[in-house]
Design an enzyme around this catalytic site. Structure first.
Site, PDB file in Angstrom:
ATOM      1  N   PRO A   1     124.458   4.570  26.010  1.00 30.40           N
ATOM      2  CA  PRO A   1     123.544   4.061  24.983  1.00 30.40           C
ATOM      3  C   PRO A   1     124.303   3.429  23.824  1.00 30.40           C
ATOM      4  CG  PRO A   1     122.921   6.264  25.696  1.00 30.40           C
ATOM      5  CD  PRO A   1     124.249   5.988  26.310  1.00 30.40           C
ATOM      6  N   GLU A   2     123.872   2.252  23.406  1.00 28.32           N
ATOM      7  CA  GLU A   2     124.477   1.586  22.259  1.00 28.32           C
ATOM      8  C   GLU A   2     123.513   1.654  21.083  1.00 28.32           C
ATOM      9  OE1 GLU A   2     126.514  -2.067  22.926  1.00 28.32           O
ATOM     10  OE2 GLU A   2     127.195  -1.497  24.916  1.00 28.32           O
TER      11      GLU A   2
END
Length: 271
Positions: A2-3
């Site tokens: 996840p960014e």
């Protein structure tokens, strides 16, 4: 992993369920995460969540006694569930607000984190050296230009340095540089102020679009309600090695930079 947009979508997803709610219990099934879950985590019991914030890729649940810091690592997900929800493999931590509101962390690789911080969060070692948030005003083209002077590192590596700016991860660095027409190998210090003006706005726009679309659909990421993100449908270059560029139809190339895959168009990103 996840960014920033995925973490922001997660923050927006859990906020309505936990804001102003009182923690009734904590359940630690496996304390061995990226760092061990703080042994004094029980101190959060009977605290109310006053704010739900994000700093870089960290989620911050701020209470009157301290801050619960959550990080999703490489494969973590947060879900709002109730007491009757069956346990799944890798459900390592529950924050219990009531029978119908439990915040559950699932993390197969255990690279995530659950930390209880009672000191000033901005002075904590994890946060003290972080750069500005890319969606706030202190991340500006003037700032980015000044930080880049005399820097010989490639622009993509420069953008992914959390001391310079937080949260411009691999996916969104690829996308922003493509839209700006900048070669990812070009030294950061060789880029003009005018091009930094365009690039800074593009970074903001790319991240805002990703958040609006619900985050990028990655193998290990789902939103808090179980729905996948949809920004992957909009990706211009990331993950498309060998395919045709949507702009010029030349073949997209992939190289490795600092151990991460960089996909770009040699024609559209010549300079």
């Amino acid at each position: 992993m996840p960014e920033l947009p995925e973490v922001e979508v997660c923050r927006l997803g859990i906020k309505p369920h936990v804001l102003n709610q009182t923690v009734r219990d904590v359940i630690v099934r496996n304390p061995n995460m990226r760092w061990p879950i703080t042994p004094t985590i029980d101190e959060i019991i009977d605290c109310s969540v006053l704010e739900v914030q994000r700093r870089s890729k960290y989620l911050l649940l701020i209470t009157q006694k301290g801050t619960l810091v959550l990080h999703l690592g490489m494969s973590g997900t947060l879900r709002i569930i109730n007491k009757d929800t069956p346990l799944k493999k890798h459900d390592h931590f529950d924050l219990v607000f009531g029978d119908d509101v439990i915040l559950r962390l699932n993390d197969p690789r255990r690279f995530g984190a659950v930390l209880w911080v009672t000191e000033n969060i901005n002075e904590h070692p994890l946060f003290i050296k972080l750069g500005p948030e890319p969606l706030l005003e202190d991340f500006s083209s003037d700032y980015l230009y000044q930080q880049s002077r005399k820097k010989t590192v490639p622009i993509k590596t420069f953008l992914m340095n959390n001391h310079i700016v937080v949260g411009v991860g691999n996916i969104y660095a690829n996308e922003a540089l493509f839209q700006a027409g900048i070669n990812p190998l070009k030294p950061a210090g060789k880029i003009t102020k005018k091009r930094y003006q365009a690039l800074t706005q593009i970074i903001k726009d790319v991240l805002k679009t990703a958040i609006k679309q619900g985050g990028t659909t990655l193998k290990d990421f789902t939103q808090v309600d179980g729905k996948p993100g949809y920004f992957a449908q909009k990706l211009m270059v990331y993950g498309r090695k060998g395919e045709k560029c949507y702009t010029c139809e030349d073949e997209l190339k992939e190289i490795k930079q600092a151990g991460r895959a960089t996909t770009f168009c040699p024609t559209c990103q010549k300079s």
